[in-house]
Design a protein around this motif. Sequence first.
Motif, PDB file in Angstrom:
ATOM      1  N   ALA A 117       0.735  -1.219   0.087  1.00 40.38           N
ATOM      2  CA  ALA A 117      -0.024   0.075   0.121  1.00 40.38           C
ATOM      3  C   ALA A 117       0.751   1.279   0.041  1.00 40.38           C
ATOM      4  CB  ALA A 117      -0.693   0.093   1.293  1.00 40.38           C
ATOM      5  N   GLY A 118       0.497   2.453  -0.737  1.00 37.26           N
ATOM      6  CA  GLY A 118       1.219   3.688  -0.686  1.00 37.26           C
ATOM      7  C   GLY A 118       0.645   4.566  -1.670  1.00 37.26           C
ATOM      8  N   LYS A 119       1.643   5.495  -1.953  1.00 38.95           N
ATOM      9  CA  LYS A 119       1.368   6.347  -3.096  1.00 38.95           C
ATOM     10  C   LYS A 119       1.199   5.898  -4.577  1.00 38.95           C
ATOM     11  CE  LYS A 119       3.038  10.329  -0.228  1.00 38.95           C
ATOM     12  NZ  LYS A 119       3.812  11.359  -0.012  1.00 38.95           N
ATOM     13  N   ASP A 120       1.922   4.842  -4.768  1.00 38.75           N
ATOM     14  CA  ASP A 120       1.913   4.401  -6.202  1.00 38.75           C
ATOM     15  C   ASP A 120       0.400   3.673  -6.479  1.00 38.75           C
ATOM     16  OD1 ASP A 120       2.347   1.948  -7.999  1.00 38.75           O
ATOM     17  OD2 ASP A 120       3.825   3.362  -8.670  1.00 38.75           O
ATOM     18  N   LYS A 121      -0.320   4.346  -7.460  1.00 39.19           N
ATOM     19  CA  LYS A 121      -1.515   4.100  -7.684  1.00 39.19           C
ATOM     20  C   LYS A 121      -1.614   2.408  -8.179  1.00 39.19           C
ATOM     21  CE  LYS A 121      -5.877   5.219  -9.852  1.00 39.19           C
ATOM     22  NZ  LYS A 121      -6.558   6.200 -10.599  1.00 39.19           N
ATOM     23  N   LYS A 122      -0.828   2.208  -9.066  1.00 38.36           N
ATOM     24  CA  LYS A 122      -0.742   0.695  -9.556  1.00 38.36           C
ATOM     25  C   LYS A 122      -0.535  -0.404  -8.613  1.00 38.36           C
ATOM     26  CE  LYS A 122       1.033  -2.448 -12.926  1.00 38.36           C
ATOM     27  NZ  LYS A 122       1.960  -2.524 -13.967  1.00 38.36           N
ATOM     28  N   GLN A 123       0.483   0.079  -7.938  1.00 39.44           N
ATOM     29  CA  GLN A 123       0.986  -1.041  -6.699  1.00 39.44           C
ATOM     30  C   GLN A 123      -0.158  -1.044  -5.543  1.00 39.44           C
ATOM     31  OE1 GLN A 123       4.629  -1.792  -3.684  1.00 39.44           O
ATOM     32  NE2 GLN A 123       4.760  -0.010  -4.969  1.00 39.44           N
ATOM     33  N   GLY A 124      -0.772   0.180  -5.359  1.00 40.98           N
ATOM     34  CA  GLY A 124      -1.828   0.121  -4.472  1.00 40.98           C
ATOM     35  C   GLY A 124      -3.044  -0.523  -4.881  1.00 40.98           C
ATOM     36  N   ASN A 125      -3.348  -0.692  -6.196  1.00 37.72           N
ATOM     37  CA  ASN A 125      -4.513  -1.478  -6.630  1.00 37.72           C
ATOM     38  C   ASN A 125      -4.256  -2.947  -6.603  1.00 37.72           C
ATOM     39  OD1 ASN A 125      -6.225   0.824  -7.269  1.00 37.72           O
ATOM     40  ND2 ASN A 125      -5.333   0.969  -9.264  1.00 37.72           N
ATOM     41  N   LEU A 126      -2.807  -3.248  -7.008  1.00 36.72           N
ATOM     42  CA  LEU A 126      -2.476  -4.626  -7.002  1.00 36.72           C
ATOM     43  C   LEU A 126      -2.578  -5.327  -5.359  1.00 36.72           C
ATOM     44  CD1 LEU A 126       0.404  -4.799  -9.566  1.00 36.72           C
ATOM     45  CD2 LEU A 126      -1.741  -5.583  -9.760  1.00 36.72           C
ATOM     46  N   TYR A 127      -2.036  -4.149  -4.297  1.00 37.04           N
ATOM     47  CA  TYR A 127      -2.173  -4.739  -3.230  1.00 37.04           C
ATOM     48  C   TYR A 127      -3.405  -5.005  -2.559  1.00 37.04           C
ATOM     49  CZ  TYR A 127      -2.070  -4.134   1.977  1.00 37.04           C
ATOM     50  OH  TYR A 127      -2.187  -4.151   3.252  1.00 37.04           O
ATOM     51  N   GLN A 128      -4.178  -4.032  -3.223  1.00 37.55           N
ATOM     52  CA  GLN A 128      -5.836  -4.312  -2.770  1.00 37.55           C
ATOM     53  C   GLN A 128      -6.289  -5.512  -3.127  1.00 37.55           C
ATOM     54  OE1 GLN A 128      -7.639  -2.433  -0.244  1.00 37.55           O
ATOM     55  NE2 GLN A 128      -5.673  -1.379  -0.009  1.00 37.55           N
ATOM     56  N   SER A 129      -6.128  -5.813  -4.221  1.00 33.97           N
ATOM     57  CA  SER A 129      -6.514  -7.158  -4.993  1.00 33.97           C
ATOM     58  C   SER A 129      -5.926  -8.332  -4.500  1.00 33.97           C
ATOM     59  CB  SER A 129      -6.217  -7.150  -6.565  1.00 33.97           C
ATOM     60  OG  SER A 129      -6.691  -6.347  -7.223  1.00 33.97           O
ATOM     61  N   LEU A 130      -4.555  -8.271  -4.071  1.00 39.07           N
ATOM     62  CA  LEU A 130      -3.906  -9.368  -3.083  1.00 39.07           C
ATOM     63  C   LEU A 130      -4.675  -9.389  -2.125  1.00 39.07           C
ATOM     64  CD1 LEU A 130      -1.916 -11.448  -3.299  1.00 39.07           C
ATOM     65  CD2 LEU A 130      -0.290 -10.045  -2.502  1.00 39.07           C
ATOM     66  N   ALA A 131      -5.050  -8.406  -1.096  1.00 38.97           N
ATOM     67  CA  ALA A 131      -5.458  -8.448   0.248  1.00 38.97           C
ATOM     68  C   ALA A 131      -6.974  -8.927   0.176  1.00 38.97           C
ATOM     69  CB  ALA A 131      -5.680  -6.942   0.851  1.00 38.97           C
ATOM     70  N   ARG A 132      -7.776  -8.742  -0.925  1.00 40.85           N
ATOM     71  CA  ARG A 132      -8.970  -9.410  -1.306  1.00 40.85           C
ATOM     72  C   ARG A 132      -8.838 -10.923  -1.492  1.00 40.85           C
ATOM     73  NH1 ARG A 132     -10.102  -4.511  -3.752  1.00 40.85           N
ATOM     74  NH2 ARG A 132      -9.555  -5.170  -5.771  1.00 40.85           N
ATOM     75  N   THR A 133      -8.208 -11.145  -2.156  1.00 43.45           N
ATOM     76  CA  THR A 133      -7.823 -12.505  -2.422  1.00 43.45           C
ATOM     77  C   THR A 133      -7.259 -13.292  -1.217  1.00 43.45           C
ATOM     78  OG1 THR A 133      -7.093 -12.329  -4.711  1.00 43.45           O
ATOM     79  CG2 THR A 133      -6.302 -14.182  -3.806  1.00 43.45           C
TER      80      THR A 133
END
Length: 118
Positions: free
Chosen positions: A78-94
Amino acid sequence: MLPSTINGSRNILYTWWINQKIAFEGELADDRVKAFQNIGIDLKTIKNNSKRDGFTKWANRVYEIAEFIKETGHYPKAGKDKKQGNLYQSLARTKRAFKNNELSEKQIELLNELKIEL
């Protein structure tokens, strides 16, 4: 059916194929539709029979996560990088879905195949 990975790496032909199917659902040019028809591929039939449901969308995101890990050497954060943050959120949901036994065997197989630990 094309394999989604070859020797542990994403099959770029598979990625292209998925993108064509997705584009057909939206705005694939008539000349491309005709080109597929000329080689015996009826995208309308594939569209009606395909599982362009949550699995395909989810799987595409998991491939993005795996590619991110391969490129950076770490899991998305998670952080300021939008793409990385979106991937982080997807992984967290998974991860939540996995802990709640909400993933299918097919989803778990893909995670194992891509060596994504939950």
